[in-house]
Structures are given as C-alpha cells and as structure tokens.
Scaffold this active site. Structure first.
Site, PDB file in Angstrom:
ATOM      1  N   TYR A 191      -6.895   6.220   4.590  1.00 24.56           N
ATOM      2  CA  TYR A 191      -6.745   5.011   3.505  1.00 24.56           C
ATOM      3  C   TYR A 191      -6.043   3.715   3.840  1.00 24.56           C
ATOM      4  O   TYR A 191      -6.528   2.790   3.853  1.00 24.56           O
ATOM      5  CB  TYR A 191      -6.444   5.715   2.068  1.00 24.56           C
ATOM      6  CG  TYR A 191      -6.086   4.593   1.175  1.00 24.56           C
ATOM      7  CD1 TYR A 191      -7.133   4.089   0.383  1.00 24.56           C
ATOM      8  CD2 TYR A 191      -4.860   4.213   0.924  1.00 24.56           C
ATOM      9  CE1 TYR A 191      -6.967   3.140  -0.476  1.00 24.56           C
ATOM     10  CE2 TYR A 191      -4.623   3.267   0.390  1.00 24.56           C
ATOM     11  CZ  TYR A 191      -5.938   2.400  -0.646  1.00 24.56           C
ATOM     12  OH  TYR A 191      -5.492   1.413  -1.422  1.00 24.56           O
TER      13      TYR A 191
ATOM     14  N   GLU B  95       1.002  -1.088   0.080  1.00 22.84           N
ATOM     15  CA  GLU B  95       0.043   0.041   0.129  1.00 22.84           C
ATOM     16  C   GLU B  95       0.884   1.330   0.114  1.00 22.84           C
ATOM     17  O   GLU B  95       0.498   2.281  -0.745  1.00 22.84           O
ATOM     18  CB  GLU B  95      -0.947  -0.179   1.180  1.00 22.84           C
ATOM     19  CG  GLU B  95      -2.006  -1.121   1.208  1.00 22.84           C
ATOM     20  CD  GLU B  95      -2.995  -0.896  -0.068  1.00 22.84           C
ATOM     21  OE1 GLU B  95      -2.941   0.139  -0.614  1.00 22.84           O
ATOM     22  OE2 GLU B  95      -3.759  -1.620  -0.396  1.00 22.84           O
TER      23      GLU B  95
ATOM     24  N   ASP C  61     -10.197   5.699  -1.865  1.00 23.26           N
ATOM     25  CA  ASP C  61      -8.980   6.603  -2.640  1.00 23.26           C
ATOM     26  C   ASP C  61      -9.632   7.039  -4.026  1.00 23.26           C
ATOM     27  O   ASP C  61     -11.068   7.211  -4.163  1.00 23.26           O
ATOM     28  CB  ASP C  61      -7.940   5.781  -2.796  1.00 23.26           C
ATOM     29  CG  ASP C  61      -8.236   4.358  -3.898  1.00 23.26           C
ATOM     30  OD1 ASP C  61      -9.402   4.326  -4.214  1.00 23.26           O
ATOM     31  OD2 ASP C  61      -7.321   3.702  -4.411  1.00 23.26           O
TER      32      ASP C  61
END
Ligand code: SF4
Length: 368
Positions: free
Chosen positions: A130, A47, A148
């Site tokens: 997020y 991520e 996102d």
C-alpha cells in the site's frame, strides 16, 4: 487461483467514472498539508503517520516532525532517541524506527532520493504494498493503484461484494479491480480520490450515497445493502491490564526512568517510562516489593497514590495506578535514567507516561 473480476464495468463507463470522481475530488478534497507537496519524503512520512491514526491527530505531529527533520538526510543522521521524541504520543513506535532505518538506506543506497521503482521501495523497512503504491503514484505518478480499507470498502460496495474483504483471495481480487479502474494518466490524484471518497462519503457505518459521485454505478446502493458491506469482522477480545507504577522523586526534583524491553511492566518498548509492573488489586504492596527487590528501595517508604491513568491501544485496555514516592537518593540501576520530573517532555515517552508525570507534578505542587 486467479482473482475474480466482479465490477464488470465497460471501458467507456470506466472513463466516465474516472472523470466524475476526479472532478469531485478536485472540488471537494480536504486541504491537508501533505497534499501541498510532491516531495516523496513528505508524502511517505504522511502515509506512515496515517497508518492506524486519524488525519486530525496526525496534522500537528506531521508539522512538528518536519520542523525537526525537514529532509530525509536530517532524519537519517538524527539520533533515534530524538526521532522517537518527536513521534512520542502518536503510538506504534515501530513505525518511527522503521522510518529512520529506511531513511538511512535511502541516503546510503539511493542518493538521498526515495526510490521510484516499486520493488526498490518495497525493499525498504516499514514499506508494504500500500505505502509503496501510494508514495510512487502521488510523488512520481507511477500507475500503481492503492488498496487500503477505505478503497476496498468503496470497491466492494460498487460491486456489491459480500464476505470478509481481508480474506486473501478476495483482497487479491480487490487489488486487481483497483488496478483495473486506475486512471492511468493521473494515478496520484485517482488514488487520493478513492481514499477520500471512502473516508468522507462512503463511510463505514452510514454511507452518504446522495452525495456520491459514483452512485450511478454502485450495485450496493441499488440493492439497498450499502451499509451491510463489508461484513463485520470478528473483533479480537479486549485484554484488560493493570499496572502499578512508581514515580520516585529525590529532594532535587529528579525522577528515575527505565526502558523496559518486552516483558513485565513493559508498556511501550524502547520508550522511557516509570518503573512499573503488572499487578492486581494489591497495587501498592506489589509495587513496594518490586521496588525493594529490583531497585533496593526501602520497604518502609511511603507511597502516595496518584490519579489512575488509562490508555486504550488496539485490543489492550491499560489502567495504570501510579504512586509518588519521595526518596533521599535515587538508586543506581543499570540502564536507568535520571531526569528532572518537569523535563520529561524532551525524552521519548508515551502519552501515558506524560499523564502520570503531570499527575505527580500536580501532587508535588499541592504538597508544597
Ligand atoms: Fe459508497 Fe453509496 Fe457511493 Fe456506493 S453510492 S460508493 S455505497 S457512497
């Protein structure tokens, strides 16, 4: 102001959307390395790497990084310089520094395990809403929806919502809608399915609505305005920057690198780079003056121009005019590092520095 609801999908229909999208994801998802694991450390790493960076670019870096730092403990005890060296070329280096800071906190305060509580994850360096939701939902199946740019676009199109999606009030509404639509039993797959839909089908410029598993519920598609959502944001004007850089070379093949902090000539703070300064049309004479004043290099030394290197990052368009400069001995300079020109790859350097080094090596071979 409470978030405004705009999807207005009845609960039974929501279940149907979830089934459709999850089934599509099961069949169509791309086989990506971080999808083959439930290890929170590996998911977290992916991520962070994927922030501002394309999937294809991340894949080789992800593999190389894990080869060196296979677990959070290895990352926590590593030297920051070796972490940055493995990150070199991926850009946005604060991500790597925060990653390591967070790894150290995880080892010191969480027994080496990525925390499973949202607030604890959020408290780690470099982890925002997020990333926390993504890691916790994918690794631990916590019912937290991600939002996102991809997911926001999909939701806005389904609801035919106009406006700047990043405007705080609208973004909050989108977060609420994302959470409301979340498949509670499989939040990890659901989040990934939404992101995958945005990345591969509901793409920014020309969405592939015919292939879309949720087109039946999409208002933008019905109204024929899918490609107009989201409204274009005003782009920040590009700043052009020209630098002159000096590749000093002694008879043994050593060169000199500096680590500029922010300021004149600083391209990438904390990474090693050739001595450089911002310049105009008079790159060679500006560099000569700089080398003489800062490093005590004789003004009469010859500067051989190398191929100009370019680098575009966010709003900056950087052009570097490098010069090869043979010197009898490298100057002593506080904080500088001497290294063999052909061994720079072991250090944390940017792709731009790498390109300049390659041009210098090429020029030296030609002269020899
Ligand atoms: Fe996006 Fe088209 Fe699917 Fe609507 S129908 S969500 S616009 S791909």
């Amino acid at each position: 102001m409470p978030p405004v609801s705009f999807l207005e999908i009845p609960p039974a229909e929501k279940k149907l959307i979830q089934r459709r999208l999850l089934s599509w994801f099961g069949k169509r998802k791309r086989d990506l390395p971080w999808r083959r694991t439930k290890d929170a450390y590996r998911i977290w790493l992916s991520e962070i790497m994927l922030q501002q960076t394309r999937v294809a670019a991340v894949i080789p870096y992800y593999a190389r990084f894990l080869e060196k730092f296979p677990a959070v403990q290895a990352l926590a005890r590593a030297k920051t310089e070796s972490v940055l060296a493995r990150w070199a070329g991926l850009g946005y280096y604060s991500r790597a520094r925060n990653l390591q800071r967070a790894a150290r906190e995880i080892v010191a305060g969480h027994g080496g395990k990525f925390p499973s509580e949202y607030e604890e994850a959020l408290a780690l360096p470099g982890i925002g809403r997020y990333t926390a939701a993504a890691v916790l939902s994918i690794a631990y199946e916590k019912p937290l929806a991600v939002l996102d740019g991809n997911v926001a676009r999909v939701l806005a199109r389904i609801g035919a919502v106009r406006g700047d999606l990043r405007a705080p009030a609208l973004w909050r509404s989108l977060e609420a809608e994302a959470q409301d639509l979340l498949a509670q039993k499989t939040p990890g797959d659901w989040n990934q399915a939404m992101m995958e839909l945005g990345a591969t089908v509901c793409t920014p410029k020309s969405p592939h609505c015919k292939e879309c598993p949720v087109s039946r519920w999409c208002q933008a598609q019905k109204l024929g305005i899918a490609a107009q959502i989201p409204d274009g944001r005003r782009k920040r004007a590009t700043v052009k920057l020209t630098l002159a850089a000096g590749v000093l070379l002694d008879p043994q093949g050593n060169t000199l690198l500096l680590r500029h902090e922010n300021g004149d000539g600083a391209l990438f703070s904390h990474l090693w780079q050739f001595p450089a300064l911002e310049t105009s049309a008079r790159a060679a004479s500006d560099l000569k003056k700089y080398l003489q004043n800062q490093l005590g290099i004789a003004a009469r030394c010859a500067l051989t121009p190398l191929k100009t290197a370019r680098h575009a990052v966010t709003f900056r368009d950087i052009r570097v005019r490098p010069f090869l400069i043979h010197v009898e001995r490298l100057p002593d300079y506080d904080g500088a590092r001497r290294v063999l020109l052909h061994q720079l790859a072991d250090l944390p350097i940017s792709n731009l520095t790498r390109k300049i080094a390659d041009a210098a090596i090429h020029a030296v071979k030609k002269i020899d």
